[in-house]
Scaffold this motif. Structure first.
Motif, PDB file in Angstrom:
ATOM      1  N   GLN A 147     -49.471 -17.413  12.104  1.00  0.00           N
ATOM      2  CA  GLN A 147     -50.860 -17.754  11.859  1.00  0.00           C
ATOM      3  C   GLN A 147     -51.541 -16.770  10.906  1.00  0.00           C
ATOM      4  O   GLN A 147     -52.258 -17.177   9.995  1.00  0.00           O
ATOM      5  N   CYS A 148     -51.305 -15.489  11.120  1.00  0.00           N
ATOM      6  CA  CYS A 148     -51.927 -14.489  10.245  1.00  0.00           C
ATOM      7  C   CYS A 148     -51.357 -14.552   8.841  1.00  0.00           C
ATOM      8  O   CYS A 148     -52.052 -14.213   7.867  1.00  0.00           O
ATOM      9  N   SER A 149     -50.104 -14.983   8.711  1.00  0.00           N
ATOM     10  CA  SER A 149     -49.548 -15.137   7.364  1.00  0.00           C
ATOM     11  C   SER A 149     -50.312 -16.196   6.583  1.00  0.00           C
ATOM     12  O   SER A 149     -50.471 -16.104   5.362  1.00  0.00           O
ATOM     13  N   GLY A 150     -50.836 -17.231   7.300  1.00  0.00           N
ATOM     14  CA  GLY A 150     -51.649 -18.244   6.636  1.00  0.00           C
ATOM     15  C   GLY A 150     -52.951 -17.664   6.124  1.00  0.00           C
ATOM     16  O   GLY A 150     -53.401 -18.011   5.010  1.00  0.00           O
ATOM     17  N   PHE A 151     -53.583 -16.781   6.866  1.00  0.00           N
ATOM     18  CA  PHE A 151     -54.810 -16.130   6.407  1.00  0.00           C
ATOM     19  C   PHE A 151     -54.527 -15.243   5.186  1.00  0.00           C
ATOM     20  O   PHE A 151     -55.365 -15.123   4.281  1.00  0.00           O
ATOM     21  N   HIS A 152     -53.367 -14.640   5.169  1.00  0.00           N
ATOM     22  CA  HIS A 152     -53.012 -13.799   4.017  1.00  0.00           C
ATOM     23  C   HIS A 152     -52.814 -14.648   2.769  1.00  0.00           C
ATOM     24  O   HIS A 152     -53.138 -14.210   1.658  1.00  0.00           O
ATOM     25  N   ARG A 153     -52.284 -15.823   2.938  1.00  0.00           N
ATOM     26  CA  ARG A 153     -52.121 -16.714   1.784  1.00  0.00           C
ATOM     27  C   ARG A 153     -53.476 -17.077   1.181  1.00  0.00           C
ATOM     28  O   ARG A 153     -53.608 -17.214  -0.039  1.00  0.00           O
ATOM     29  N   GLN A 154     -54.490 -17.207   2.018  1.00  0.00           N
ATOM     30  CA  GLN A 154     -55.818 -17.541   1.535  1.00  0.00           C
ATOM     31  C   GLN A 154     -56.453 -16.377   0.780  1.00  0.00           C
ATOM     32  O   GLN A 154     -57.394 -16.583   0.000  1.00  0.00           O
ATOM     33  N   LEU A 155     -55.959 -15.169   1.003  1.00  0.00           N
ATOM     34  CA  LEU A 155     -56.465 -14.015   0.241  1.00  0.00           C
ATOM     35  C   LEU A 155     -56.057 -14.092  -1.223  1.00  0.00           C
ATOM     36  O   LEU A 155     -56.738 -13.543  -2.091  1.00  0.00           O
ATOM     37  N   GLY A 156     -54.936 -14.746  -1.500  1.00  0.00           N
ATOM     38  CA  GLY A 156     -54.415 -14.803  -2.860  1.00  0.00           C
ATOM     39  C   GLY A 156     -53.302 -13.792  -3.062  1.00  0.00           C
ATOM     40  O   GLY A 156     -53.282 -12.726  -2.428  1.00  0.00           O
ATOM     41  N   THR A 157     -52.392 -14.119  -3.963  1.00  0.00           N
ATOM     42  CA  THR A 157     -51.237 -13.240  -4.182  1.00  0.00           C
ATOM     43  C   THR A 157     -51.605 -11.932  -4.879  1.00  0.00           C
ATOM     44  O   THR A 157     -50.790 -11.008  -4.910  1.00  0.00           O
ATOM     45  N   HIS A 158     -52.816 -11.854  -5.437  1.00  0.00           N
ATOM     46  CA  HIS A 158     -53.232 -10.592  -6.043  1.00  0.00           C
ATOM     47  C   HIS A 158     -53.561  -9.554  -4.967  1.00  0.00           C
ATOM     48  O   HIS A 158     -53.658  -8.349  -5.267  1.00  0.00           O
ATOM     49  N   ILE A 159     -53.715 -10.006  -3.711  1.00  0.00           N
ATOM     50  CA  ILE A 159     -53.975  -9.093  -2.597  1.00  0.00           C
ATOM     51  C   ILE A 159     -52.766  -8.997  -1.669  1.00  0.00           C
ATOM     52  O   ILE A 159     -52.363  -7.897  -1.267  1.00  0.00           O
ATOM     53  N   SER A 160     -52.200 -10.150  -1.316  1.00  0.00           N
ATOM     54  CA  SER A 160     -51.082 -10.155  -0.378  1.00  0.00           C
ATOM     55  C   SER A 160     -50.062 -11.219  -0.768  1.00  0.00           C
ATOM     56  O   SER A 160     -50.428 -12.379  -0.997  1.00  0.00           O
ATOM     57  N   LYS A 161     -48.818 -10.819  -0.827  1.00  0.00           N
ATOM     58  CA  LYS A 161     -47.714 -11.732  -1.148  1.00  0.00           C
ATOM     59  C   LYS A 161     -46.871 -11.926   0.105  1.00  0.00           C
ATOM     60  O   LYS A 161     -46.194 -11.009   0.554  1.00  0.00           O
ATOM     61  N   VAL A 162     -46.941 -13.127   0.661  1.00  0.00           N
ATOM     62  CA  VAL A 162     -46.323 -13.409   1.955  1.00  0.00           C
ATOM     63  C   VAL A 162     -44.919 -13.967   1.771  1.00  0.00           C
ATOM     64  O   VAL A 162     -44.664 -14.771   0.864  1.00  0.00           O
ATOM     65  N   ARG A 163     -44.033 -13.534   2.666  1.00  0.00           N
ATOM     66  CA  ARG A 163     -42.644 -14.004   2.617  1.00  0.00           C
ATOM     67  C   ARG A 163     -42.091 -14.064   4.041  1.00  0.00           C
ATOM     68  O   ARG A 163     -42.432 -13.240   4.889  1.00  0.00           O
ATOM     69  N   SER A 164     -41.234 -15.047   4.280  1.00  0.00           N
ATOM     70  CA  SER A 164     -40.599 -15.184   5.595  1.00  0.00           C
ATOM     71  C   SER A 164     -39.520 -14.115   5.776  1.00  0.00           C
ATOM     72  O   SER A 164     -38.757 -13.822   4.846  1.00  0.00           O
ATOM     73  N   VAL A 165     -39.463 -13.573   6.981  1.00  0.00           N
ATOM     74  CA  VAL A 165     -38.464 -12.550   7.272  1.00  0.00           C
ATOM     75  C   VAL A 165     -37.066 -13.154   7.336  1.00  0.00           C
ATOM     76  O   VAL A 165     -36.080 -12.506   6.949  1.00  0.00           O
ATOM     77  N   THR A 166     -36.969 -14.406   7.772  1.00  0.00           N
ATOM     78  CA  THR A 166     -35.653 -15.013   8.004  1.00  0.00           C
ATOM     79  C   THR A 166     -35.285 -16.099   6.991  1.00  0.00           C
ATOM     80  O   THR A 166     -34.096 -16.382   6.815  1.00  0.00           O
ATOM     81  N   LEU A 167     -36.268 -16.711   6.327  1.00  0.00           N
ATOM     82  CA  LEU A 167     -35.976 -17.867   5.481  1.00  0.00           C
ATOM     83  C   LEU A 167     -35.954 -17.554   3.989  1.00  0.00           C
ATOM     84  O   LEU A 167     -35.275 -18.256   3.234  1.00  0.00           O
ATOM     85  N   ASP A 168     -36.668 -16.557   3.560  1.00  0.00           N
ATOM     86  CA  ASP A 168     -36.780 -16.261   2.127  1.00  0.00           C
ATOM     87  C   ASP A 168     -35.776 -15.203   1.690  1.00  0.00           C
ATOM     88  O   ASP A 168     -35.230 -14.449   2.501  1.00  0.00           O
ATOM     89  N   TYR A 169     -35.563 -15.158   0.369  1.00  0.00           N
ATOM     90  CA  TYR A 169     -34.658 -14.154  -0.217  1.00  0.00           C
ATOM     91  C   TYR A 169     -35.413 -12.851  -0.427  1.00  0.00           C
ATOM     92  O   TYR A 169     -36.565 -12.841  -0.888  1.00  0.00           O
ATOM     93  N   TRP A 170     -34.767 -11.753  -0.109  1.00  0.00           N
ATOM     94  CA  TRP A 170     -35.351 -10.421  -0.266  1.00  0.00           C
ATOM     95  C   TRP A 170     -34.440  -9.568  -1.146  1.00  0.00           C
ATOM     96  O   TRP A 170     -33.223  -9.583  -0.977  1.00  0.00           O
ATOM     97  N   THR A 171     -35.038  -8.817  -2.031  1.00  0.00           N
ATOM     98  CA  THR A 171     -34.267  -7.865  -2.826  1.00  0.00           C
ATOM     99  C   THR A 171     -34.114  -6.566  -2.034  1.00  0.00           C
ATOM    100  O   THR A 171     -34.868  -6.299  -1.086  1.00  0.00           O
ATOM    101  N   ASP A 172     -33.158  -5.764  -2.442  1.00  0.00           N
ATOM    102  CA  ASP A 172     -32.954  -4.473  -1.777  1.00  0.00           C
ATOM    103  C   ASP A 172     -34.190  -3.584  -1.921  1.00  0.00           C
ATOM    104  O   ASP A 172     -34.540  -2.842  -0.993  1.00  0.00           O
ATOM    105  N   GLU A 173     -34.850  -3.654  -3.064  1.00  0.00           N
ATOM    106  CA  GLU A 173     -36.046  -2.839  -3.291  1.00  0.00           C
ATOM    107  C   GLU A 173     -37.168  -3.241  -2.328  1.00  0.00           C
ATOM    108  O   GLU A 173     -37.891  -2.384  -1.801  1.00  0.00           O
ATOM    109  N   GLN A 216     -59.979  -7.351   1.487  1.00  0.00           N
ATOM    110  CA  GLN A 216     -60.766  -7.478   0.263  1.00  0.00           C
ATOM    111  C   GLN A 216     -61.795  -6.362   0.142  1.00  0.00           C
ATOM    112  O   GLN A 216     -61.879  -5.684  -0.883  1.00  0.00           O
ATOM    113  N   LYS A 217     -62.565  -6.162   1.202  1.00  0.00           N
ATOM    114  CA  LYS A 217     -63.613  -5.135   1.184  1.00  0.00           C
ATOM    115  C   LYS A 217     -63.099  -3.766   1.632  1.00  0.00           C
ATOM    116  O   LYS A 217     -63.825  -2.774   1.486  1.00  0.00           O
TER     117      LYS A 217
END
Length: 222
Positions: free
Chosen positions: A136-162, A207-208
Motif C-alpha cells: 500500500q505504501c509503495s502506491g503512495f510513493h508512486r504518486q510522489l513521482g519518480t523524481h522523488i521515489s522510484k519503486v521496485r518489487s523486491v521479488t518480481l523486478d530485476y535488480w542490479t548489483d549496485e 516532498q516537504k
C-alpha cells in the motif's frame, strides 16, 4: 674423529684405539663419563643444526645471519600481490557478515516491515531512497513521482548489483535517522484507513521533508 654422512666429521668425546683393541681398552672406553658422551652428541647436533640454519637464511628471507627469518607482515597476502590485508578484526567480521543478495538485505533487522506505516510486511522498495515498503505504501510513493521515489518489487523486478549494495548500505534503520530525525519520540504515522490523511503524511515526509534531520546527511547523497 670419524666421517659421517655427506662427508661431515663427527668429533667424539673419547679416543678410539688404533689397530685391534684389547679387552681392557674397550672396557675403558665404555666407562667414559656419561655426561661427557651426551655433551659430545649435543655438540655434534648443534654443529649440524647451525649449518642447516645458515642454509635456510641464505634462501632470501631477509634476515641477518644468526637470526631467525623475519615474520614481519608486509600488508599483502602471500601469493596475492597487491591484495591489502585487513587492518582491524572488526573490518573482517563486518565484511563476512554483510548481506550480498537482495533477499538477505530484506531480512535484515528493520527491513522486514514497511518504513512508512511500520505495520505491514515489506515487499517493495524505493531504490533511490533505500527503504523497504509494503504494497500500500509503495502506491503512495508512486504518486510522489519518480523524481522523488522510484519503486521496485523486491521479488518480481530485476535488480542490479549496485542497487542491491545501495539498499544494504541504507535500509530502514539508517534512513530513519534522516527522514524521521526531528519527529517527536512518540510520533506514529496515520493508518491507511484515511487515505487522504496518509497521503498528506507521505507528502510532508518526502516532498516537504518535514521531519528530516538537519545534522544527518540524506543517505546516498554526499
Amino acid at each position: 674423529t670419524i666421517s659421517g654422512k655427506q662427508g661431515k666429521d663427527l668429533h667424539l668425546p673419547f679416543r678410539l684405539p688404533s689397530g685391534r683393541p684389547s679387552a681392557a681398552s674397550v672396557v675403558q672406553g665404555l666407562e667414559a663419563p656419561l655426561h661427557e658422551l651426551e655433551l659430545g652428541e649435543e655438540g655434534v647436533l648443534s654443529d649440524l643444526e647451525g649449518e642447516e640454519q645458515a642454509e635456510l637464511e641464505s634462501l632470501g628471507t631477509g634476515s641477518s645471519p644468526g637470526q631467525p627469518p623475519s615474520l614481519a607482515f608486509n600488508g599483502t597476502i602471500d601469493g596475492l600481490a597487491g591484495v591489502p590485508a585487513p587492518t582491524h578484526v572488526e573490518d573482517v567480521l563486518e565484511a563476512a557478515a554483510a548481506p550480498t543478495t537482495l533477499e538477505e538485505v530484506a531480512k535484515q533487522p528493520g527491513n522486514t516491515n514497511c518504513f512508512d506505516c511500520g505495520g505491514r510486511p515489506a515487499r517493495w522498495a524505493s531504490i533511490n531512497l533505500g527503504v523497504f515498503l509494503c504494497d500500500q505504501c509503495s502506491g503512495f510513493h508512486r504518486q510522489l513521482g519518480t523524481h522523488i521515489s522510484k519503486v521496485r518489487s523486491v521479488t518480481l523486478d530485476y535488480w542490479t548489483d549496485e542497487q542491491v549494495r545501495f539498499m544494504a548500505q541504507v535500509g530502514n534503520t539508517r534512513a530513519a535517522l534522516y527522514w524521521m530525525g526531528t519527529a517527536p519520540p512518540d510520533f506514529r504515522a496515520p493508518g491507511h484507513e484515511d487515505m487522504s490523511r496518509f497521503q498528506r503524511h507521505i507528502n510532508d515526509k518526502y516532498q516537504k521533508r518535514r521531519y528530516a534531520s538537519a545534522s544527518v546527511p540524506q543517505p546516498g547523497e554526499t
